[in-house]
Motif scaffolding. Structure first.
Motif, PDB file in Angstrom:
ATOM      1  N   GLU A 180       0.822  -1.205   0.000  1.00 20.64           N
ATOM      2  CA  GLU A 180       0.000   0.000   0.000  1.00 20.64           C
ATOM      3  C   GLU A 180       0.860   1.260   0.000  1.00 20.64           C
ATOM      4  O   GLU A 180       0.599   2.211  -0.749  1.00 20.64           O
ATOM      5  CB  GLU A 180      -0.926  -0.003   1.217  1.00 20.64           C
ATOM      6  CG  GLU A 180      -1.799   1.240   1.309  1.00 20.64           C
ATOM      7  CD  GLU A 180      -2.728   1.214   2.510  1.00 20.64           C
ATOM      8  OE1 GLU A 180      -3.297   2.281   2.828  1.00 20.64           O
ATOM      9  OE2 GLU A 180      -2.890   0.141   3.130  1.00 20.64           O
ATOM     10  N   VAL A 218      -8.522   3.858  -0.610  1.00 16.83           N
ATOM     11  CA  VAL A 218      -8.588   3.937  -2.066  1.00 16.83           C
ATOM     12  C   VAL A 218      -9.852   4.667  -2.498  1.00 16.83           C
ATOM     13  O   VAL A 218      -9.824   5.549  -3.368  1.00 16.83           O
ATOM     14  CB  VAL A 218      -8.529   2.528  -2.682  1.00 16.83           C
ATOM     15  CG1 VAL A 218      -8.728   2.588  -4.191  1.00 16.83           C
ATOM     16  CG2 VAL A 218      -7.192   1.857  -2.351  1.00 16.83           C
ATOM     17  N   ASP A 225      -2.951  -6.342  -7.186  1.00 17.74           N
ATOM     18  CA  ASP A 225      -4.097  -5.511  -6.809  1.00 17.74           C
ATOM     19  C   ASP A 225      -3.662  -4.087  -6.473  1.00 17.74           C
ATOM     20  O   ASP A 225      -4.302  -3.116  -6.893  1.00 17.74           O
ATOM     21  CB  ASP A 225      -4.830  -6.117  -5.608  1.00 17.74           C
ATOM     22  CG  ASP A 225      -5.690  -7.305  -5.985  1.00 17.74           C
ATOM     23  OD1 ASP A 225      -5.848  -7.577  -7.194  1.00 17.74           O
ATOM     24  OD2 ASP A 225      -6.207  -7.980  -5.061  1.00 17.74           O
ATOM     25  N   TRP A 226      -2.571  -3.945  -5.707  1.00 16.48           N
ATOM     26  CA  TRP A 226      -2.129  -2.603  -5.341  1.00 16.48           C
ATOM     27  C   TRP A 226      -1.553  -1.860  -6.534  1.00 16.48           C
ATOM     28  O   TRP A 226      -1.693  -0.626  -6.641  1.00 16.48           O
ATOM     29  CB  TRP A 226      -1.145  -2.650  -4.169  1.00 16.48           C
ATOM     30  CG  TRP A 226      -1.844  -2.855  -2.862  1.00 16.48           C
ATOM     31  CD1 TRP A 226      -1.840  -3.979  -2.086  1.00 16.48           C
ATOM     32  CD2 TRP A 226      -2.682  -1.912  -2.178  1.00 16.48           C
ATOM     33  NE1 TRP A 226      -2.629  -3.800  -0.966  1.00 16.48           N
ATOM     34  CE2 TRP A 226      -3.156  -2.543  -1.000  1.00 16.48           C
ATOM     35  CE3 TRP A 226      -3.091  -0.608  -2.456  1.00 16.48           C
ATOM     36  CZ2 TRP A 226      -4.008  -1.888  -0.107  1.00 16.48           C
ATOM     37  CZ3 TRP A 226      -3.936   0.037  -1.563  1.00 16.48           C
ATOM     38  CH2 TRP A 226      -4.380  -0.611  -0.401  1.00 16.48           C
ATOM     39  N   ARG A 274      -5.444   2.998 -11.355  1.00 17.01           N
ATOM     40  CA  ARG A 274      -6.760   3.644 -11.293  1.00 17.01           C
ATOM     41  C   ARG A 274      -6.656   5.077 -10.770  1.00 17.01           C
ATOM     42  O   ARG A 274      -7.328   5.983 -11.264  1.00 17.01           O
ATOM     43  CB  ARG A 274      -7.690   2.819 -10.401  1.00 17.01           C
ATOM     44  CG  ARG A 274      -8.157   1.522 -11.046  1.00 17.01           C
ATOM     45  CD  ARG A 274      -9.001   0.705 -10.102  1.00 17.01           C
ATOM     46  NE  ARG A 274     -10.065   0.002 -10.816  1.00 17.01           N
ATOM     47  CZ  ARG A 274     -11.093  -0.598 -10.232  1.00 17.01           C
ATOM     48  NH1 ARG A 274     -11.203  -0.594  -8.914  1.00 17.01           N
ATOM     49  NH2 ARG A 274     -12.009  -1.202 -10.966  1.00 17.01           N
ATOM     50  N   ARG A 296      -4.549  -0.591  -8.359  1.00 13.74           N
ATOM     51  CA  ARG A 296      -5.123   0.572  -7.665  1.00 13.74           C
ATOM     52  C   ARG A 296      -4.325   1.839  -7.982  1.00 13.74           C
ATOM     53  O   ARG A 296      -4.901   2.923  -8.130  1.00 13.74           O
ATOM     54  CB  ARG A 296      -5.163   0.315  -6.162  1.00 13.74           C
ATOM     55  CG  ARG A 296      -6.216  -0.718  -5.776  1.00 13.74           C
ATOM     56  CD  ARG A 296      -6.057  -1.223  -4.365  1.00 13.74           C
ATOM     57  NE  ARG A 296      -7.048  -2.270  -4.092  1.00 13.74           N
ATOM     58  CZ  ARG A 296      -6.826  -3.355  -3.372  1.00 13.74           C
ATOM     59  NH1 ARG A 296      -5.621  -3.557  -2.804  1.00 13.74           N
ATOM     60  NH2 ARG A 296      -7.777  -4.248  -3.198  1.00 13.74           N
ATOM     61  N   TYR A 326       1.198   1.531  -4.334  1.00 16.99           N
ATOM     62  CA  TYR A 326       0.080   2.469  -4.478  1.00 16.99           C
ATOM     63  C   TYR A 326       0.451   3.862  -3.966  1.00 16.99           C
ATOM     64  O   TYR A 326       0.171   4.872  -4.608  1.00 16.99           O
ATOM     65  CB  TYR A 326      -1.123   1.938  -3.701  1.00 16.99           C
ATOM     66  CG  TYR A 326      -2.298   2.881  -3.631  1.00 16.99           C
ATOM     67  CD1 TYR A 326      -3.214   2.942  -4.666  1.00 16.99           C
ATOM     68  CD2 TYR A 326      -2.499   3.707  -2.520  1.00 16.99           C
ATOM     69  CE1 TYR A 326      -4.306   3.807  -4.611  1.00 16.99           C
ATOM     70  CE2 TYR A 326      -3.581   4.570  -2.456  1.00 16.99           C
ATOM     71  CZ  TYR A 326      -4.475   4.614  -3.505  1.00 16.99           C
ATOM     72  OH  TYR A 326      -5.555   5.464  -3.443  1.00 16.99           O
ATOM     73  N   GLU A 361     -13.447  -1.967  -2.471  1.00 15.49           N
ATOM     74  CA  GLU A 361     -12.079  -1.481  -2.337  1.00 15.49           C
ATOM     75  C   GLU A 361     -11.813  -0.943  -0.931  1.00 15.49           C
ATOM     76  O   GLU A 361     -12.741  -0.536  -0.218  1.00 15.49           O
ATOM     77  CB  GLU A 361     -11.803  -0.390  -3.368  1.00 15.49           C
ATOM     78  CG  GLU A 361     -11.570  -0.916  -4.765  1.00 15.49           C
ATOM     79  CD  GLU A 361     -10.290  -1.715  -4.844  1.00 15.49           C
ATOM     80  OE1 GLU A 361      -9.250  -1.142  -5.155  1.00 15.49           O
ATOM     81  OE2 GLU A 361     -10.333  -2.936  -4.561  1.00 15.49           O
TER      82      GLU A 361
END
Length: 256
Positions: free
Chosen positions: A88, A245, A129-130, A136, A133, A92, A241
């Motif tokens: 994270e 996020v 996944d991170w 995004r 993110r 991210y 989410e």
């Protein structure tokens, strides 16, 4: 090439495997290169020709000084660990901190993530996944950005220096030369046809491309307002989410 030429680029993740090659490639193209490093004394011999800016990508305040005056930013960062907090804060968090540091200023951005970010299972699920993110968040910012998803890193011979740019994130295990990844990221901030595009990058048989503009131009652009790339599968519902996020996305998109 770009109608608004890029002169100065900041590389985040500059001392990593791809980051070092990005610095070298950007210098070859005549760009002024600024490299964010945690230890400038250790990095002096690693990044010849770059201006070193000492800082930590997990602190937005450090990035504020680093982005001052740059025309573009290339991110090649990645977490050294696989703990949820590391992923994270780094994979991210670097994107989130960059957007905070820019404070609305529009610069070109190229973000390196990975193939298979559309996967929802497997040993690397949390990592992917991170990274997704982070993608995004960058799309939601509205910045003129390009997202590059390289295949498995390799060092390939002269017969495999052509590149394949694909979309839909359907290939698994295919390789790409690390030098091709670096060149794609630098070309992305120099070429207008790359803006708003998300693509997977693989090696192919043949010589290195002399002109990247047709390669970028042949890609479909990400849909305006979409959090995901063109042809991505809609398999990561926003309602599921993490709270951080959702909050970050709401702030960027103006949702209440």
């Amino acid at each position: 090439m770009s109608d608004t030429p890029v002169h100065t680029v900041l590389v985040i993740g500059a001392t990593g495997r791809i980051g070092r090659l990005v610095v070298a490639a950007a210098l070859r193209h005549g760009l002024d290169v600024r490299a964010l490093v945690r230890d400038s004394q250790r990095a002096v011999g690693v990044l010849p020709g770059a201006t070193l800016v000492q800082g930590d990508l997990t602190r937005a305040a450090d990035l504020t000084a680093a982005v001052a005056g740059v025309d573009a930013v290339i991110l090649t960062h990645g977490s050294a660990g696989y703990g949820a907090r590391d992923l994270e804060d780094v994979d991210y968090g670097a994107v989130a901190n960059l957007l905070t540091a820019l404070d609305g200023r529009r610069v070109r951005v190229a973000l390196m993530t990975s193939i298979n970010v559309n996967e929802l299972s497997g040993a690397y699920q949390d990592v992917l996944d991170w990274k997704r993110r982070g993608e995004r968040l960058l799309r939601a910012s509205g910045l003129p950005a390009t997202i590059v998803r390289p295949g498995w890193f390799a060092t390939l011979g002269a017969t495999n220096q052509a590149v394949a740019l694909e979309q839909g994130d359907t290939r698994h295990g295919d390789q790409v030369d690390t030098r091709q990844v670096a060149e794609a990221l630098v070309q992305a901030v120099m070429t207008d046809a790359a803006v708003g595009k998300t693509f997977e990058l693989f090696a192919a048989r043949g010589p290195a491309p002399a002109d990247w503009t047709p390669l970028f131009a042949g890609l479909d652009a990400d849909l305006p307002g979409s959090l995901d790339g063109a042809h991505d599968r809609p398999n990561m519902p926003l309602s599921a989410e993490p709270a951080r996020v959702r909050t970050d996305l709401d702030r960027l998109t103006g949702r209440p």
